[in-house]
Design an enzyme around this catalytic site. Sequence first.
Site, PDB file in Angstrom:
ATOM      1  N   ASP A   1     -20.325 -28.731  34.148  1.00  0.00           N
ATOM      2  CA  ASP A   1     -20.379 -28.498  35.685  1.00  0.00           C
ATOM      3  C   ASP A   1     -21.989 -27.989  35.650  1.00  0.00           C
ATOM      4  O   ASP A   1     -22.648 -27.980  34.981  1.00  0.00           O
ATOM      5  CB  ASP A   1     -19.545 -27.178  35.905  1.00  0.00           C
ATOM      6  CG  ASP A   1     -19.592 -25.933  35.082  1.00  0.00           C
ATOM      7  OD1 ASP A   1     -20.868 -25.821  34.350  1.00  0.00           O
ATOM      8  OD2 ASP A   1     -18.782 -25.213  34.763  1.00  0.00           O
TER       9      ASP A   1
ATOM     10  N   LYS B   1     -17.763 -30.178  38.603  1.00  0.00           N
ATOM     11  CA  LYS B   1     -16.400 -29.759  38.600  1.00  0.00           C
ATOM     12  C   LYS B   1     -16.160 -28.803  39.770  1.00  0.00           C
ATOM     13  O   LYS B   1     -17.098 -28.003  40.434  1.00  0.00           O
ATOM     14  CB  LYS B   1     -16.639 -28.471  37.422  1.00  0.00           C
ATOM     15  CG  LYS B   1     -15.251 -27.714  37.088  1.00  0.00           C
ATOM     16  CD  LYS B   1     -15.320 -26.819  35.867  1.00  0.00           C
ATOM     17  CE  LYS B   1     -16.064 -25.585  36.175  1.00  0.00           C
ATOM     18  NZ  LYS B   1     -16.008 -24.428  35.300  1.00  0.00           N
TER      19      LYS B   1
ATOM     20  N   ARG C   1     -13.697 -25.678  41.013  1.00  0.00           N
ATOM     21  CA  ARG C   1     -12.634 -24.465  40.624  1.00  0.00           C
ATOM     22  C   ARG C   1     -11.681 -24.229  41.679  1.00  0.00           C
ATOM     23  O   ARG C   1     -12.139 -23.884  42.745  1.00  0.00           O
ATOM     24  CB  ARG C   1     -13.369 -23.325  39.900  1.00  0.00           C
ATOM     25  CG  ARG C   1     -12.385 -22.488  39.322  1.00  0.00           C
ATOM     26  CD  ARG C   1     -13.011 -21.401  38.642  1.00  0.00           C
ATOM     27  NE  ARG C   1     -13.441 -21.640  37.234  1.00  0.00           N
ATOM     28  CZ  ARG C   1     -12.745 -21.604  36.158  1.00  0.00           C
ATOM     29  NH1 ARG C   1     -11.403 -21.389  36.197  1.00  0.00           N
ATOM     30  NH2 ARG C   1     -13.299 -22.018  35.065  1.00  0.00           N
TER      31      ARG C   1
HETATM   32  C1  R5P Z   1     -18.134 -20.751  33.505  1.00  0.00           C
HETATM   33  O1  R5P Z   1     -18.688 -20.045  34.114  1.00  0.00           O
HETATM   34  C2  R5P Z   1     -18.190 -20.924  32.103  1.00  0.00           C
HETATM   35  O2  R5P Z   1     -19.589 -21.354  31.680  1.00  0.00           O
HETATM   36  C3  R5P Z   1     -17.144 -21.656  31.369  1.00  0.00           C
HETATM   37  O3  R5P Z   1     -17.417 -23.090  31.726  1.00  0.00           O
HETATM   38  C4  R5P Z   1     -15.946 -21.284  31.316  1.00  0.00           C
HETATM   39  O4  R5P Z   1     -15.876 -19.820  31.147  1.00  0.00           O
HETATM   40  C5  R5P Z   1     -14.999 -21.716  30.306  1.00  0.00           C
HETATM   41  O5  R5P Z   1     -13.807 -21.164  30.396  1.00  0.00           O
HETATM   42  P1  R5P Z   1     -12.551 -21.927  29.976  1.00  0.00           P
HETATM   43  O6  R5P Z   1     -12.590 -22.448  28.663  1.00  0.00           O
HETATM   44  O7  R5P Z   1     -11.362 -21.083  30.402  1.00  0.00           O
HETATM   45  O8  R5P Z   1     -12.508 -23.180  31.103  1.00  0.00           O
END
Ligand code: R5P
Length: 288
Positions: A165, A188, A190
């Site tokens: 992302d 990406k 969310r």
């Molecule tokens: C988002 O801000 C972080 O950089 C990571 O992409 C995120 O924390 C990853 O979390 P998960 O493995 O739960 O998707």
Amino acid sequence: MKVVAGSASVALGRGLGKALGAPFVETAYEKHPGGFPDGERYVRVLGDVAGDDVVLVQTTHPDPKIIELLLLVDAVRDLKPKRISLVIPYFGYGRQDQRFEQGEALSARVLANHLQMGVDEVFTMGLHNPEVVKFFDVPAREVSGMPAVGRYLKDRDIDFVLAPDDGAVRHVKEVAETAGKPWDALQKTRLDSYTVKFEPKRLDVRGKRVAIVDDVISTGGTVALAAKELKAQGARHVLAAAVHGLFTANAWDKLAVCDEVAASDTIPSRATKFSVAPEFAAAIRTTR
Ligand code: R5P
């Protein structure tokens, strides 16, 4: 200089000792085999650190490791060192860096306030928000773990380094520079705390070996979806790499779509394949 480690960070502590040319002081984490029946933590530093410059290493995850760190600071302090530098490889609770809703605790600040008591300086890594270092009153510094990811990928058969992302682009640029590989990014969106969706994007990944790089893998949702997208677009091999590997809930099931998963030793796990000891050692040296 001497290095003392909590039980969450023994391997990294030993590596840091080697990188700094400093003896590693053993610590006992149990008074009786199997520990206390009520599960309470115990520490005993098994060497002398009187008058020494002590580097104390402990990740604050999961919760019992926080208690253990508080005990360790007390134990080391009582041995009369000259100075204590606290290394928090993964700062658990760092992600609650503001009160999102009325009545919430400001967790990152609570941890900072308590962990800094009795230490002279703090080093940590890969914070969700770099501003969190300001919660410490003692000198505190965030160290980047991305060069360690880059070193790991440098000699791997990888064609692209990819950000899952936009938020990961700055990390991927740093990794790409160390690894000497080209980089790109996926887009990406969310949807909620548990769901992320990737907009279709034309990436020339057909037949390529791709490394998805993020700061942290938590539930595995972000990299698993990115990997799925890359595979759908014809990627031959997908490696997921992060500094911190939390692997919560059913992360490993989701990550089955990846051909490889690699993380650093900030949180020891089956994915731990490289060390951030050189990064912390370099940062510590700059304050001497
Ligand atoms: C988002 O801000 C972080 O950089 C990571 O992409 C995120 O924390 C990853 O979390 P998960 O493995 O739960 O998707």
